[in-house]
Design a protein around this motif. Sequence first.
Motif, PDB file in Angstrom:
ATOM      1  N   ILE A 102       0.863  -1.171   0.000  1.00 55.50           N
ATOM      2  CA  ILE A 102       0.000   0.000   0.000  1.00 55.50           C
ATOM      3  C   ILE A 102       0.906   1.230   0.000  1.00 55.50           C
ATOM      4  N   GLN A 103       0.873   1.987  -1.072  1.00 54.77           N
ATOM      5  CA  GLN A 103       1.653   3.219  -1.146  1.00 54.77           C
ATOM      6  C   GLN A 103       0.792   4.357  -0.597  1.00 54.77           C
ATOM      7  N   PHE A 104       1.102   4.791   0.611  1.00 58.83           N
ATOM      8  CA  PHE A 104       0.289   5.820   1.250  1.00 58.83           C
ATOM      9  C   PHE A 104       0.588   7.189   0.654  1.00 58.83           C
ATOM     10  N   THR A 105      -0.471   7.873   0.254  1.00 57.56           N
ATOM     11  CA  THR A 105      -0.395   9.218  -0.305  1.00 57.56           C
ATOM     12  C   THR A 105      -1.501  10.060   0.324  1.00 57.56           C
ATOM     13  N   PRO A 106      -1.415  11.380   0.226  1.00 59.78           N
ATOM     14  CA  PRO A 106      -2.437  12.222   0.855  1.00 59.78           C
ATOM     15  C   PRO A 106      -3.859  11.962   0.355  1.00 59.78           C
ATOM     16  N   ASP A 107      -4.006  11.472  -0.884  1.00 62.64           N
ATOM     17  CA  ASP A 107      -5.351  11.251  -1.420  1.00 62.64           C
ATOM     18  C   ASP A 107      -5.817   9.796  -1.288  1.00 62.64           C
ATOM     19  N   LEU A 108      -5.074   8.968  -0.575  1.00 67.95           N
ATOM     20  CA  LEU A 108      -5.457   7.567  -0.396  1.00 67.95           C
ATOM     21  C   LEU A 108      -6.697   7.473   0.487  1.00 67.95           C
ATOM     22  N   ASN A 134       2.953   7.633   7.082  1.00 67.47           N
ATOM     23  CA  ASN A 134       2.649   8.959   7.624  1.00 67.47           C
ATOM     24  C   ASN A 134       2.454  10.020   6.546  1.00 67.47           C
ATOM     25  N   ARG A 135       2.349   9.608   5.284  1.00 62.97           N
ATOM     26  CA  ARG A 135       2.001  10.558   4.229  1.00 62.97           C
ATOM     27  C   ARG A 135       0.498  10.600   3.980  1.00 62.97           C
ATOM     28  N   ALA A 136      -0.233   9.640   4.534  1.00 61.92           N
ATOM     29  CA  ALA A 136      -1.685   9.605   4.348  1.00 61.92           C
ATOM     30  C   ALA A 136      -2.378  10.344   5.481  1.00 61.92           C
ATOM     31  N   PRO A 165      -4.931  11.016   8.646  1.00 67.52           N
ATOM     32  CA  PRO A 165      -5.222  10.185   9.820  1.00 67.52           C
ATOM     33  C   PRO A 165      -6.386   9.217   9.603  1.00 67.52           C
ATOM     34  N   LYS A 166      -7.392   9.624   8.826  1.00 69.00           N
ATOM     35  CA  LYS A 166      -8.542   8.748   8.573  1.00 69.00           C
ATOM     36  C   LYS A 166      -8.103   7.479   7.847  1.00 69.00           C
ATOM     37  N   THR A 167      -7.218   7.633   6.871  1.00 67.19           N
ATOM     38  CA  THR A 167      -6.745   6.461   6.134  1.00 67.19           C
ATOM     39  C   THR A 167      -5.785   5.640   6.977  1.00 67.19           C
ATOM     40  N   GLN A 168      -4.943   6.312   7.768  1.00 74.39           N
ATOM     41  CA  GLN A 168      -4.057   5.583   8.670  1.00 74.39           C
ATOM     42  C   GLN A 168      -4.856   4.679   9.605  1.00 74.39           C
ATOM     43  N   SER A 169      -5.981   5.196  10.084  1.00 78.71           N
ATOM     44  CA  SER A 169      -6.785   4.434  11.042  1.00 78.71           C
ATOM     45  C   SER A 169      -7.465   3.230  10.402  1.00 78.71           C
ATOM     46  N   ALA A 170      -7.497   3.168   9.066  1.00 80.28           N
ATOM     47  CA  ALA A 170      -8.109   2.020   8.397  1.00 80.28           C
ATOM     48  C   ALA A 170      -7.367   0.730   8.714  1.00 80.28           C
ATOM     49  N   LEU A 171      -6.103   0.856   9.112  1.00 81.15           N
ATOM     50  CA  LEU A 171      -5.312  -0.320   9.456  1.00 81.15           C
ATOM     51  C   LEU A 171      -5.532  -0.788  10.889  1.00 81.15           C
ATOM     52  N   LEU A 172      -6.146   0.051  11.733  1.00 80.27           N
ATOM     53  CA  LEU A 172      -6.186  -0.244  13.162  1.00 80.27           C
ATOM     54  C   LEU A 172      -6.901  -1.555  13.463  1.00 80.27           C
ATOM     55  N   THR A 219       6.402   1.647   6.908  1.00 82.28           N
ATOM     56  CA  THR A 219       7.557   2.523   6.845  1.00 82.28           C
ATOM     57  C   THR A 219       7.096   3.956   7.078  1.00 82.28           C
ATOM     58  N   GLN A 220       7.970   4.714   7.693  1.00 83.85           N
ATOM     59  CA  GLN A 220       7.623   6.085   8.040  1.00 83.85           C
ATOM     60  C   GLN A 220       8.794   7.002   7.730  1.00 83.85           C
ATOM     61  N   ASN A 221       8.501   8.096   7.044  1.00 85.39           N
ATOM     62  CA  ASN A 221       9.527   9.101   6.809  1.00 85.39           C
ATOM     63  C   ASN A 221       9.804   9.856   8.103  1.00 85.39           C
ATOM     64  N   PRO A 222      11.027  10.317   8.280  1.00 82.33           N
ATOM     65  CA  PRO A 222      11.292  11.166   9.445  1.00 82.33           C
ATOM     66  C   PRO A 222      10.352  12.357   9.469  1.00 82.33           C
ATOM     67  N   ALA A 223      10.025  12.809  10.668  1.00 77.70           N
ATOM     68  CA  ALA A 223       8.996  13.832  10.834  1.00 77.70           C
ATOM     69  C   ALA A 223       9.330  15.133  10.112  1.00 77.70           C
ATOM     70  N   GLU A 224      10.630  15.389   9.886  1.00 78.51           N
ATOM     71  CA  GLU A 224      10.972  16.668   9.270  1.00 78.51           C
ATOM     72  C   GLU A 224      10.712  16.691   7.769  1.00 78.51           C
ATOM     73  N   HIS A 225      10.371  15.538   7.152  1.00 77.37           N
ATOM     74  CA  HIS A 225      10.082  15.518   5.730  1.00 77.37           C
ATOM     75  C   HIS A 225       8.748  16.212   5.450  1.00 77.37           C
ATOM     76  N   GLU A 226       8.687  16.946   4.361  1.00 77.96           N
ATOM     77  CA  GLU A 226       7.461  17.646   4.016  1.00 77.96           C
ATOM     78  C   GLU A 226       6.363  16.653   3.635  1.00 77.96           C
ATOM     79  N   GLY A 227       5.120  17.036   3.929  1.00 76.25           N
ATOM     80  CA  GLY A 227       3.975  16.204   3.556  1.00 76.25           C
ATOM     81  C   GLY A 227       3.743  15.030   4.472  1.00 76.25           C
TER      82      GLY A 227
END
Length: 335
Positions: free
Chosen positions: A85-91, A127-129, A131-138, A164-172
């Motif tokens: 699953i490639q997480f993106t803001p519009d997922l 962490n690019r998606a 919170p609503k989509t992130q919670s779909a995995l819960l 996988t999670q990008n470091p917090a300082e990454h944009e988006g």
Amino acid sequence: MADATPIDPPRRARDGLTPDQVTTRYRAVVDNVNQVIQGKTEVVQLVLLGLLAGGHVLVEDVPGVGKTSLAKALAASIDGSFGRIQFTPDLLPSDVVGVSVYDRRSSSFDFRPGPVFANVVLADEINRASPKTQSALLEAMAEGQVTVSGTTYGLELPFLVLATQNPAEHEGAYPLPDSQLDRFLLRVSMGYPAEGAELAILESDGAIDVLPKLRSVVTATDIVAMTEAARAVHVAPGLRHYLVDLAAASRSHPHLALGMSPRATLSLQRAAQARAVATGREFVVPDDIKALAVPALAHRLQLAPEAALTGTSRSLVVAELLDRVPVPSSAQARR
């Protein structure tokens, strides 16, 4: 998927695996994955321990250090299915768990499962998606099932979410909420390869890719049996008291606003059981707990504001807890 080539097939009469058999399989998977991921044996071991403990693993690191290859190599090594699953803001959540589609021919709704229906699921850049989509995995991570349109669907075992999670300082990036961080049994970091490993990567550029030819060394059924063997590992009352003492010390630590939850204590115990059986033991020792305390606990703790300002890290706090809380004696740890 390559043909399964199970190793060491004999089993106990009660259809369980002995610790020695678990160790043999565990080492075979680690060695197999190491053909793809060079110089990261400790990371591979931690991810496999997370699987044996029945948990999920969060890998936090910069792009390009082999996280995707690690997930694919693990799935191939256990002859399991792989979903990405490639997480993106519009997922959307339906892109994760699946969707019910109306079939005009049958006048009914057919469920089309999402990529979460796999043995090893790579949740890439989670962490690019939103919170609503992130919670779909819960629900999937906590209960091994998903609910779509009022119908609950079980997930096949073994089931591992390797996020996988990008470091917090990454944009988006959207920081993962504490409720979702707590669903991950372990958090690890790949890190950059050592000089020798990076030279080997450069030298092999253009050569035949190992991953497509990687053969399985155990079956998914073996992994389930290994998980059952881990759950059967003995934890002495003295070690349970040690875990509770660690939790109590974290809740009163001056640098922490939020200490260990009961779920965190249980997760550390399960991880220690997995490490014990992977080492060929039927009982947990204090070293199992100490070795896994940072990857099992650090991401669950919340620093006090003043501690964060002074540069104190959660890993340092866990190390301090291990130094402060007395370790049970050898006799107490085995009884």
